[in-house]
Design a protein around this motif. Structure first.
Motif, PDB file in Angstrom:
ATOM      1  N   GLU A   1     -13.403   1.085  -5.637  1.00 52.99           N
ATOM      2  CA  GLU A   1     -13.081   1.538  -4.283  1.00 52.99           C
ATOM      3  C   GLU A   1     -12.022   0.657  -3.638  1.00 52.99           C
ATOM      4  OE1 GLU A   1     -16.770   1.667  -2.199  1.00 52.99           O
ATOM      5  OE2 GLU A   1     -17.441   3.470  -3.243  1.00 52.99           O
ATOM      6  N   SER A   2     -12.103  -0.653  -3.869  1.00 55.88           N
ATOM      7  CA  SER A   2     -11.121  -1.546  -3.268  1.00 55.88           C
ATOM      8  C   SER A   2      -9.741  -1.337  -3.876  1.00 55.88           C
ATOM      9  CB  SER A   2     -11.559  -3.000  -3.406  1.00 55.88           C
ATOM     10  OG  SER A   2     -11.511  -3.406  -4.761  1.00 55.88           O
ATOM     11  N   SER A   3      -9.647  -1.024  -5.162  1.00 58.67           N
ATOM     12  CA  SER A   3      -8.337  -0.770  -5.773  1.00 58.67           C
ATOM     13  C   SER A   3      -7.738   0.517  -5.237  1.00 58.67           C
ATOM     14  CB  SER A   3      -8.440  -0.743  -7.295  1.00 58.67           C
ATOM     15  OG  SER A   3      -9.203   0.366  -7.724  1.00 58.67           O
ATOM     16  N   GLN A   4      -8.596   1.512  -4.966  1.00 61.21           N
ATOM     17  CA  GLN A   4      -8.105   2.756  -4.376  1.00 61.21           C
ATOM     18  C   GLN A   4      -7.603   2.527  -2.953  1.00 61.21           C
ATOM     19  OE1 GLN A   4     -11.321   5.558  -4.705  1.00 61.21           O
ATOM     20  NE2 GLN A   4     -10.557   6.369  -6.656  1.00 61.21           N
ATOM     21  N   SER A   5      -8.319   1.722  -2.196  1.00 61.51           N
ATOM     22  CA  SER A   5      -7.900   1.465  -0.821  1.00 61.51           C
ATOM     23  C   SER A   5      -6.613   0.651  -0.793  1.00 61.51           C
ATOM     24  CB  SER A   5      -8.999   0.775  -0.026  1.00 61.51           C
ATOM     25  OG  SER A   5      -9.232  -0.520  -0.526  1.00 61.51           O
ATOM     26  N   ASN A   6      -6.433  -0.272  -1.750  1.00 64.97           N
ATOM     27  CA  ASN A   6      -5.186  -1.027  -1.836  1.00 64.97           C
ATOM     28  C   ASN A   6      -4.015  -0.112  -2.169  1.00 64.97           C
ATOM     29  OD1 ASN A   6      -6.357  -3.473  -1.229  1.00 64.97           O
ATOM     30  ND2 ASN A   6      -6.624  -4.086  -3.369  1.00 64.97           N
ATOM     31  N   ALA A   7      -4.233   0.826  -3.077  1.00 63.46           N
ATOM     32  CA  ALA A   7      -3.174   1.771  -3.438  1.00 63.46           C
ATOM     33  C   ALA A   7      -2.808   2.642  -2.244  1.00 63.46           C
ATOM     34  CB  ALA A   7      -3.606   2.630  -4.616  1.00 63.46           C
ATOM     35  N   ALA A   8      -3.808   3.096  -1.506  1.00 62.67           N
ATOM     36  CA  ALA A   8      -3.554   3.913  -0.325  1.00 62.67           C
ATOM     37  C   ALA A   8      -2.820   3.100   0.736  1.00 62.67           C
ATOM     38  CB  ALA A   8      -4.858   4.457   0.241  1.00 62.67           C
ATOM     39  N   SER A   9      -3.198   1.838   0.875  1.00 56.01           N
ATOM     40  CA  SER A   9      -2.536   0.964   1.840  1.00 56.01           C
ATOM     41  C   SER A   9      -1.065   0.757   1.479  1.00 56.01           C
ATOM     42  CB  SER A   9      -3.262  -0.371   1.913  1.00 56.01           C
ATOM     43  OG  SER A   9      -2.580  -1.262   2.742  1.00 56.01           O
ATOM     44  N   GLN A  10      -0.787   0.562   0.199  1.00 56.10           N
ATOM     45  CA  GLN A  10       0.597   0.394  -0.250  1.00 56.10           C
ATOM     46  C   GLN A  10       1.408   1.652  -0.015  1.00 56.10           C
ATOM     47  OE1 GLN A  10       0.272  -0.836  -4.316  1.00 56.10           O
ATOM     48  NE2 GLN A  10      -0.080  -2.990  -3.800  1.00 56.10           N
ATOM     49  N   GLN A  11       0.814   2.828  -0.244  1.00 50.65           N
ATOM     50  CA  GLN A  11       1.512   4.090  -0.003  1.00 50.65           C
ATOM     51  C   GLN A  11       1.820   4.253   1.476  1.00 50.65           C
ATOM     52  OE1 GLN A  11      -1.020   7.059  -1.715  1.00 50.65           O
ATOM     53  NE2 GLN A  11      -0.130   6.848  -3.760  1.00 50.65           N
ATOM     54  N   ASN A  12       0.881   3.883   2.336  1.00 52.84           N
ATOM     55  CA  ASN A  12       1.108   3.971   3.773  1.00 52.84           C
ATOM     56  C   ASN A  12       2.231   3.038   4.207  1.00 52.84           C
ATOM     57  OD1 ASN A  12      -0.825   5.917   4.244  1.00 52.84           O
ATOM     58  ND2 ASN A  12      -2.428   4.437   4.723  1.00 52.84           N
ATOM     59  N   GLN A  13       2.271   1.833   3.645  1.00 53.27           N
ATOM     60  CA  GLN A  13       3.328   0.882   3.989  1.00 53.27           C
ATOM     61  C   GLN A  13       4.691   1.406   3.541  1.00 53.27           C
ATOM     62  OE1 GLN A  13       2.114  -2.799   2.212  1.00 53.27           O
ATOM     63  NE2 GLN A  13       0.768  -3.358   3.912  1.00 53.27           N
ATOM     64  N   GLN A  14       4.762   1.996   2.359  1.00 54.96           N
ATOM     65  CA  GLN A  14       6.023   2.548   1.864  1.00 54.96           C
ATOM     66  C   GLN A  14       6.466   3.715   2.725  1.00 54.96           C
ATOM     67  OE1 GLN A  14       5.208   3.473  -2.210  1.00 54.96           O
ATOM     68  NE2 GLN A  14       5.514   1.363  -2.918  1.00 54.96           N
ATOM     69  N   SER A  15       5.513   4.548   3.134  1.00 48.37           N
ATOM     70  CA  SER A  15       5.835   5.681   3.997  1.00 48.37           C
ATOM     71  C   SER A  15       6.352   5.199   5.353  1.00 48.37           C
ATOM     72  CB  SER A  15       4.601   6.554   4.184  1.00 48.37           C
ATOM     73  OG  SER A  15       4.851   7.592   5.092  1.00 48.37           O
ATOM     74  N   ASN A  16       5.697   4.192   5.910  1.00 47.11           N
ATOM     75  CA  ASN A  16       6.135   3.647   7.196  1.00 47.11           C
ATOM     76  C   ASN A  16       7.520   3.025   7.082  1.00 47.11           C
ATOM     77  OD1 ASN A  16       3.761   4.426   8.427  1.00 47.11           O
ATOM     78  ND2 ASN A  16       2.795   2.423   8.228  1.00 47.11           N
ATOM     79  N   GLN A  17       7.788   2.329   5.986  1.00 47.20           N
ATOM     80  CA  GLN A  17       9.102   1.720   5.765  1.00 47.20           C
ATOM     81  C   GLN A  17      10.186   2.787   5.675  1.00 47.20           C
ATOM     82  OE1 GLN A  17       9.710  -1.454   5.897  1.00 47.20           O
ATOM     83  NE2 GLN A  17      11.868  -1.326   5.403  1.00 47.20           N
ATOM     84  N   ALA A  18       9.897   3.878   4.969  1.00 49.57           N
ATOM     85  CA  ALA A  18      10.872   4.962   4.837  1.00 49.57           C
ATOM     86  C   ALA A  18      11.149   5.605   6.199  1.00 49.57           C
ATOM     87  CB  ALA A  18      10.368   6.009   3.852  1.00 49.57           C
ATOM     88  N   GLN A  19      10.103   5.783   6.993  1.00 52.44           N
ATOM     89  CA  GLN A  19      10.284   6.369   8.325  1.00 52.44           C
ATOM     90  C   GLN A  19      11.098   5.442   9.217  1.00 52.44           C
ATOM     91  OE1 GLN A  19       6.309   7.160   9.663  1.00 52.44           O
ATOM     92  NE2 GLN A  19       6.171   9.112   8.570  1.00 52.44           N
ATOM     93  N   LEU A  20      10.882   4.151   9.101  1.00 55.00           N
ATOM     94  CA  LEU A  20      11.629   3.181   9.898  1.00 55.00           C
ATOM     95  C   LEU A  20      13.109   3.188   9.516  1.00 55.00           C
ATOM     96  CD1 LEU A  20      11.525   0.948  12.021  1.00 55.00           C
ATOM     97  CD2 LEU A  20      11.054  -0.649  10.165  1.00 55.00           C
ATOM     98  N   GLU A  21      13.398   3.236   8.219  1.00 54.53           N
ATOM     99  CA  GLU A  21      14.789   3.275   7.762  1.00 54.53           C
ATOM    100  C   GLU A  21      15.478   4.552   8.223  1.00 54.53           C
ATOM    101  OE1 GLU A  21      14.932   2.684   3.564  1.00 54.53           O
ATOM    102  OE2 GLU A  21      13.977   0.717   3.677  1.00 54.53           O
ATOM    103  N   GLU A  22      14.768   5.679   8.178  1.00 52.78           N
ATOM    104  CA  GLU A  22      15.350   6.933   8.633  1.00 52.78           C
ATOM    105  C   GLU A  22      15.622   6.895  10.129  1.00 52.78           C
ATOM    106  OE1 GLU A  22      14.186  11.628   8.939  1.00 52.78           O
ATOM    107  OE2 GLU A  22      13.380  10.465   7.281  1.00 52.78           O
ATOM    108  N   ALA A  23      14.722   6.296  10.890  1.00 47.20           N
ATOM    109  CA  ALA A  23      14.914   6.194  12.339  1.00 47.20           C
ATOM    110  C   ALA A  23      16.119   5.329  12.662  1.00 47.20           C
ATOM    111  CB  ALA A  23      13.660   5.624  12.996  1.00 47.20           C
TER     112      ALA A  23
END
Length: 81
Positions: A5-27
């Motif tokens: 479960e912790s490895s899944q949550s880490n993967a989800a956290s990394q995906q969220n960070q990448q998504s936020n970074q992409a949105q910030l760069e686009e903005a």
């Protein structure tokens, strides 16, 4: 089970960070194009009202549409990749 479960949550956290970074760069890119468009409008008004050069004012006044169209094209191209 908790290790899995912790490895899944880490993967989800990394995906969220990448998504936020992409949105910030686009903005940031969108803000740059918006600033360029507003600067073009301001410069066009300056040319027309202050300097009285109507031809140059009309020429510069047509840039914002082109700048914003380029921003939309780049955004669409980035989303398709």
């Amino acid at each position: 089970m908790s290790l899995f479960e912790s490895s899944q949550s880490n993967a989800a956290s990394q995906q969220n960070q990448q998504s936020n970074q992409a949105q910030l760069e686009e903005a940031k890119g969108t803000d740059l194009f918006l600033f360029a468009s507003l600067a073009s409008i301001a410069f066009s008004m300056y040319e027309y009202y202050v300097k009285g050069d109507t031809e140059r004012a009309l020429f510069v006044g047509q840039w914002p549409q082109t700048i914003l169209a380029m921003a939309l094209y780049l955004r669409q191209r980035r989303q398709n990749n």
